[in-house]
Design a protein around this motif. Structure first.
Motif, PDB file in Angstrom:
ATOM      1  N   ARG A 303       0.834  -1.139   0.044  1.00 15.50           N
ATOM      2  CA  ARG A 303      -0.166  -0.079  -0.121  1.00 15.50           C
ATOM      3  C   ARG A 303       0.723   1.214   0.028  1.00 15.50           C
ATOM      4  O   ARG A 303       2.164   1.222   0.259  1.00 15.50           O
ATOM      5  CB  ARG A 303      -0.997   0.098   1.157  1.00 15.50           C
ATOM      6  N   VAL A 304       0.315   2.336  -0.269  1.00 14.37           N
ATOM      7  CA  VAL A 304       0.991   3.587  -0.158  1.00 14.37           C
ATOM      8  C   VAL A 304       0.249   4.578   0.635  1.00 14.37           C
ATOM      9  O   VAL A 304      -0.779   4.643   0.857  1.00 14.37           O
ATOM     10  CB  VAL A 304       1.179   4.185  -1.559  1.00 14.37           C
ATOM     11  N   ALA A 305       1.181   5.408   1.770  1.00  8.89           N
ATOM     12  CA  ALA A 305       0.488   6.135   2.497  1.00  8.89           C
ATOM     13  C   ALA A 305       0.210   7.525   1.745  1.00  8.89           C
ATOM     14  O   ALA A 305       0.855   8.103   0.898  1.00  8.89           O
ATOM     15  CB  ALA A 305       1.659   6.776   3.600  1.00  8.89           C
ATOM     16  N   MET A 306      -1.285   7.734   1.510  1.00 12.72           N
ATOM     17  CA  MET A 306      -1.813   8.943   1.201  1.00 12.72           C
ATOM     18  C   MET A 306      -1.761  10.271   1.712  1.00 12.72           C
ATOM     19  O   MET A 306      -1.577  11.356   1.305  1.00 12.72           O
ATOM     20  CB  MET A 306      -3.287   8.827   0.616  1.00 12.72           C
ATOM     21  N   GLU A 307      -1.274  10.104   3.080  1.00 13.10           N
ATOM     22  CA  GLU A 307      -0.926  11.326   3.878  1.00 13.10           C
ATOM     23  C   GLU A 307      -0.137  10.582   4.887  1.00 13.10           C
ATOM     24  O   GLU A 307       0.201   9.613   5.076  1.00 13.10           O
ATOM     25  CB  GLU A 307      -2.063  11.716   4.634  1.00 13.10           C
ATOM     26  N   ASP A 308       0.647  11.509   5.574  1.00 10.23           N
ATOM     27  CA  ASP A 308       1.509  11.302   7.061  1.00 10.23           C
ATOM     28  C   ASP A 308       0.682  10.361   7.797  1.00 10.23           C
ATOM     29  O   ASP A 308      -0.333  10.957   8.072  1.00 10.23           O
ATOM     30  CB  ASP A 308       2.161  12.392   7.602  1.00 10.23           C
ATOM     31  N   VAL A 309       0.987   9.313   8.168  1.00  4.81           N
ATOM     32  CA  VAL A 309       0.485   8.456   9.084  1.00  4.81           C
ATOM     33  C   VAL A 309       1.368   7.680  10.213  1.00  4.81           C
ATOM     34  O   VAL A 309       2.551   7.653   9.999  1.00  4.81           O
ATOM     35  CB  VAL A 309      -0.042   7.103   8.587  1.00  4.81           C
ATOM     36  N   GLN A 314       5.780   4.874  14.582  1.00  6.61           N
ATOM     37  CA  GLN A 314       6.686   5.076  13.470  1.00  6.61           C
ATOM     38  C   GLN A 314       5.771   6.038  12.504  1.00  6.61           C
ATOM     39  O   GLN A 314       4.802   5.702  12.002  1.00  6.61           O
ATOM     40  CB  GLN A 314       6.759   3.687  12.731  1.00  6.61           C
ATOM     41  N   GLU A 315       6.586   6.970  12.235  1.00  7.36           N
ATOM     42  CA  GLU A 315       6.013   8.168  11.303  1.00  7.36           C
ATOM     43  C   GLU A 315       6.068   7.724   9.772  1.00  7.36           C
ATOM     44  O   GLU A 315       7.405   7.222   9.625  1.00  7.36           O
ATOM     45  CB  GLU A 315       6.356   9.451  11.569  1.00  7.36           C
ATOM     46  N   ILE A 316       5.158   7.454   8.994  1.00  8.17           N
ATOM     47  CA  ILE A 316       5.243   7.066   7.750  1.00  8.17           C
ATOM     48  C   ILE A 316       4.903   8.322   6.772  1.00  8.17           C
ATOM     49  O   ILE A 316       3.832   8.948   7.155  1.00  8.17           O
ATOM     50  CB  ILE A 316       4.232   5.972   7.014  1.00  8.17           C
ATOM     51  N   LYS A 317       5.917   8.762   5.899  1.00  7.03           N
ATOM     52  CA  LYS A 317       5.429  10.122   5.077  1.00  7.03           C
ATOM     53  C   LYS A 317       4.579   9.734   4.017  1.00  7.03           C
ATOM     54  O   LYS A 317       4.583   8.519   3.321  1.00  7.03           O
ATOM     55  CB  LYS A 317       6.851  10.482   4.758  1.00  7.03           C
ATOM     56  N   ALA A 318       3.780  10.580   3.589  1.00 11.68           N
ATOM     57  CA  ALA A 318       2.848  10.572   2.334  1.00 11.68           C
ATOM     58  C   ALA A 318       3.880  10.282   1.245  1.00 11.68           C
ATOM     59  O   ALA A 318       5.046  10.686   1.020  1.00 11.68           O
ATOM     60  CB  ALA A 318       2.161  11.931   2.338  1.00 11.68           C
ATOM     61  N   GLY A 319       3.197   9.270   0.335  1.00  5.08           N
ATOM     62  CA  GLY A 319       4.033   8.852  -0.699  1.00  5.08           C
ATOM     63  C   GLY A 319       4.968   7.502  -0.394  1.00  5.08           C
ATOM     64  O   GLY A 319       5.413   6.945  -1.430  1.00  5.08           O
ATOM     65  N   GLN A 320       5.362   7.219   0.746  1.00  2.00           N
ATOM     66  CA  GLN A 320       6.085   6.021   1.034  1.00  2.00           C
ATOM     67  C   GLN A 320       5.106   4.861   0.840  1.00  2.00           C
ATOM     68  O   GLN A 320       4.152   4.725   1.395  1.00  2.00           O
ATOM     69  CB  GLN A 320       6.692   6.028   2.432  1.00  2.00           C
TER      70      GLN A 320
END
Ligand code: HEM
Length: 416
Positions: A303-309, A314-320
């Motif tokens: 999947r891809v993070a559509m926003e920072d989550v 753990q912080e996942i950046k949008a687009g990762q």
């Protein structure tokens, strides 16, 4: 446990572990268990150089798959495994109809149309077909063997024939699509080969759509072609292609690897043979569900993070991109005590072998019916079935996107 202050730089991004422990063909790569324990959301190096994440815990896996902030769009996710010879770097929007790589509302529209096609009536009819097909394959094995390759003679033909029945594909066409989907499922296939296989599947489906328009029959493709869903030919062709690709390699590998696992766990095989047997077809039953959990033939989904989550601290950046490891989640001791044991006595449910959330496997009832019929029928016909080669000589599909065995030579005592 991972310290939340750990900067990513101190945790090197590693590729998705794929190396299985020597001598344990049913166990996932051991590195996954270490990560689950120490760093359940760990930095992952994707084949195209992208730095994203790998999730190995059961609870976090379900969280990702159920969270609308993580999308499945083909133009945004990075492939977790090498594909198409280009290191998986080719990211384009999913073509119309390839709904497995779309987000709502596009995904919802296709999913609704298709869910209406996987009806109880159709599954019942298909179950009758599965029984007939299975009996036919058992007769063929008896005529031919012993020794036979169970993959070629049993595990592959059953789901192939079933998907032909479902879609209304003439069975004579099976060699064509078996070859093409095999190419699409292989890791490290060249870009040219992949494109050629895609084009071949599309041409094949285009012929079928035209045939169903001219002469509708009682099958899923005819219903979609002539129904009021308003799908264009391009959409129909691609929907057919998705079902074809998703529908038989997975089930075929579950059947073949399932038989291998049963032969290596005689105590559990005895439960299949002598136990209460399979419960209601299409519903979860302890034997098939435990095999799905234990074997987890799909290594993961992305999947891809559509926003920072923030996920598990753990912080996942949008687009990762975030890959969830299905084998790691299905062997999580927090969810499944003594997870590395194949145990048909376990409470049913909770595994993520069919995924979770809005993309959860559309064909799961059908896959269950196939396994629930094919596995017991094999051991009923050949009670003394055994491997015809030492177990370490069984060629494992370590080079494929879907795990399993390439061949499974089996033998039995012929009736005098
Ligand atoms: C044992 C066999 C099978 C296994 C282990 C399996 C596993 C899965 C998994 C894990 C997903 C979710 C992927 C994700 O979230 O990205 C999925 C989706 C899907 N499966 Fe299966 N599958 C099996 C059999 C089948 C069959 C028989 C069919 C069709 C006849 C099928 C059709 C699909 C489709 C169309 C999707 C995409 C659904 C969506 O995106 O909404 N599968 N499957």
């Amino acid at each position: 446990m991972r310290q939340s202050s750990d900067p990513v730089q101190e945790r090197p991004a590693r590729p998705l572990p794929t190396e299985r422990p020597a001598g344990c063909p049913f166990d996932p790569p051991s590195e996954l268990a270490t990560l689950r324990e120490e760093d359940p959301v760990s930095p992952m190096l994707y084949p195209d150089g992208h730095i994203g994440w790998l999730v190995t815990e059961h609870v976090l896996t379900r969280q990702v798959l159920a969270d609308a902030r993580f999308g499945a769009r083909a133009d945004l996710v990075h492939s977790p495994l090498p594909r198409a010879g280009a290191g998986g770097s080719v990211r384009r929007p999913a073509p119309p109809g390839v709904f497995s790589q779309m987000d709502p509302p596009q995904h919802t529209r296709y999913r609704r149309l298709l869910a209406g096609q996987f009806t109880v009536r159709r599954m019942r009819l298909l179950a009758d077909n599965v029984r007939e097909i299975t009996a036919g394959r058992l007769d063929a094995m008896e005529r031919q063997g012993p020794v036979v390759d169970l993959v070629e003679q049993y595990a592959l033909p059953i789901p192939s024939l079933v998907i032909c029945e479902l879609l209304g594909v003439p069975y004579e066409d099976r060699d064509r699509f078996q070859h093409d989907t095999e190419v699409l499922m292989r890791m490290g296939t060249s870009r040219e080969e992949t494109i050629a296989a895609f084009v071949a599947v599309q041409e094949h489906m285009a012929e079928l759509v035209a045939a169903k328009r001219a002469e509708p029959a009682d099958d899923l493709l005819s219903d979609l072609v002539n129904g009021d869903g308003g799908l264009t030919d391009e959409e129909l062709i691609n929907v057919g292609g998705v079902l074809l690709a998703a529908g038989f390699e997975t089930t075929a590998n579950m059947i073949a690897l399932g038989v291998f696992a049963l032969l290596r766990h005689p105590d559990q095989l005895a439960v299949l043979r002598d136990g209460p047997g399979i419960t209601e077809l299409g519903h979860a039953d302890p034997i098939v569900e435990e095999l799905l959990r234990y074997l987890s033939v799909i290594p993961g989904t992305v999947r891809v993070a559509m926003e920072d989550v923030v996920l598990g601290g753990q912080e996942i950046k949008a687009g990762q991109s975030v890959t969830v490891s299905i084998p790691a989640a299905n062997r999580d001791p927090e969810q499944f005590p003594d997870p590395d044991r194949l145990d048909f006595g376990r409470p049913v449910g909770g595994h993520v072998a069919f995924g979770h959330g809005i993309h959860q496997c559309l064909g799961q009832q059908l896959a269950r019916v196939e396994m629930q019929i094919a596995l017991p029928a094999l051991f009923e016909r050949f009670p003394g079935l055994r491997l015809a080669v030492p177990p370490e000589e069984v060629p494992m599909r370590t080079d494929m996107l879907i795990y399993g065995v390439h061949r499974l030579p089996v033998t039995w005592e012929p009736v005098a």
